[in-house]
Scaffold this active site. Sequence first.
Site, PDB file in Angstrom:
ATOM      1  CG  LEU A 134      -2.211  -0.653   1.299  1.00 34.32           C
ATOM      2  CD1 LEU A 134      -3.160   0.015   0.325  1.00 34.32           C
ATOM      3  CD2 LEU A 134      -2.116  -2.121   1.025  1.00 34.32           C
ATOM      4  CE1 TYR A 159      -2.858   9.878   0.474  1.00 38.96           C
ATOM      5  CE2 TYR A 159      -1.120  10.893   1.783  1.00 38.96           C
ATOM      6  CZ  TYR A 159      -2.386  10.944   1.214  1.00 38.96           C
ATOM      7  OH  TYR A 159      -3.164  12.048   1.393  1.00 38.96           O
ATOM      8  CE1 TYR A 208       1.135   9.544   4.971  1.00 38.35           C
ATOM      9  CE2 TYR A 208       3.032   9.664   3.528  1.00 38.35           C
ATOM     10  CZ  TYR A 208       2.091   8.921   4.208  1.00 38.35           C
ATOM     11  OH  TYR A 208       2.110   7.551   4.111  1.00 38.35           O
TER      12      TYR A 208
END
Length: 286
Positions: A170, A172, A182
Site C-alpha cells: 500500500l 500514498y 504527511y
Amino acid sequence: RGKKAFIAGVADDQGFGWAIAKALAEAGAEISLGVWVPALNIFKTSLEKGKFDASRKLSDGSLMTFSHIYPMDAVFDTMADVPEEVATNKRYAGNKNWTVSEVAESVKQDSGKIDIVVHSLANGPEVVKPLLETSRKGYLAALSASSYSLISMVQRFGPIMKEGGAVISLTYNASNRIIPGYGGGMSSAKAALESDTRVLAYEAGRKFKVRVNTISAGPLGSRAARAIGFIDDMIRYSYENSPIQKELAAIEVGNVAAFLVSPLSSAVTGHVMFVDNGLNVMGIAT
Ligand code: NAI
C-alpha cells in the site's frame, strides 16, 4: 480458491490489511497474518472475545478465520539485528520468531509454499514533523519500517512463493505530490516503496516468477492514519475534490488487491494502481 496468503500489517478491523484479508477470504483464500509484536496481545484478545465478529462476516454468513497468526516486527530481518532494549522489552517478551526471516521460516513450516504476500504496514515516528524538521534517525526509521520492510519481505518470502504468485503493498500519493502534514520522511518512504515496486517486479519476476504491485490508496480513517492527525481533513478534501464524490471504503482497496493477486491481472507487474476515487487525476482543487 484454496490459495494461501500471508498478510503483514493487521492489528484491528479498521485498516486496509483487514479489508484485503476479507476480500481474499471471500475469494476462498486461506489467510495467515503477521501482527506487529506490540499489538499482538490486544488483537488476539479482541478476536477471541468476538470484538471483530461483525466485521468477520463473509457474504455466505460464515466468519472469516485465520489459519495462523504470527508475531512480526518488519524492521528486523534476523535476531542478530535486534537491539538489547527491544529483545528485553516487556511488550516483546513471551513472543519469539518475529523477525522477517523467522516469520518466513514459520510460514514455510506451517503452510509450505504460498501464493500471496501482502505488505500493509508503515510507521514513521516523526510523521507529524515537516520534512524540514525531520531528524536523520526519524527519516531512516520511516524508510526502514515502511519501505525496506517490503524489500526484506520479498527477499525472505520470495523463495517460499509459488510461481505465478503475487506481492502487493500500500502506498500514498504523497510520494509524487506535496501533501503538507504527511511528514517525517513518510513521503520519501512512499516514493522509495513505489520505485522499489518496479525494481522488485523485475528482480523477483525473474528470480521467483512472481508479480509485485502497489496500490496507491485514498484516505481512510485507520489507526495509523489517525496517528498522523489530519485524516478527517484529508477525507473531507478527497470527498469534495475527487471525480467520484464518496468516502473511500477499505473494502474497495481490498477488492482491487484481490484482483492484483489473482490470475485476472497475470500480466500486471511493477504497477502503482490508484484506488482513490480518482483524486490523483485532478489538477486543482474544486
Ligand atoms: P493500520 O494501522 O490498519 O495498518 C498499519 C499496520 O502496520 C498496523 O497494524 C501496525 O501494527 C503495523 N506496523 C507498524 N509498524 C510495524 C512493524 N515494524 N512491523 C510490523 N507491523 C507494523 O493502517 P492503514 O492505514 O490500513 O495502513 C496500511 C497501509 O496503507 C500503510 O502502508 C499505509 O501507509 C497505507 N495507506 C494508508 C492510507 C490511509 O489513509 N489510511 C492512505 C494510503 C496508504
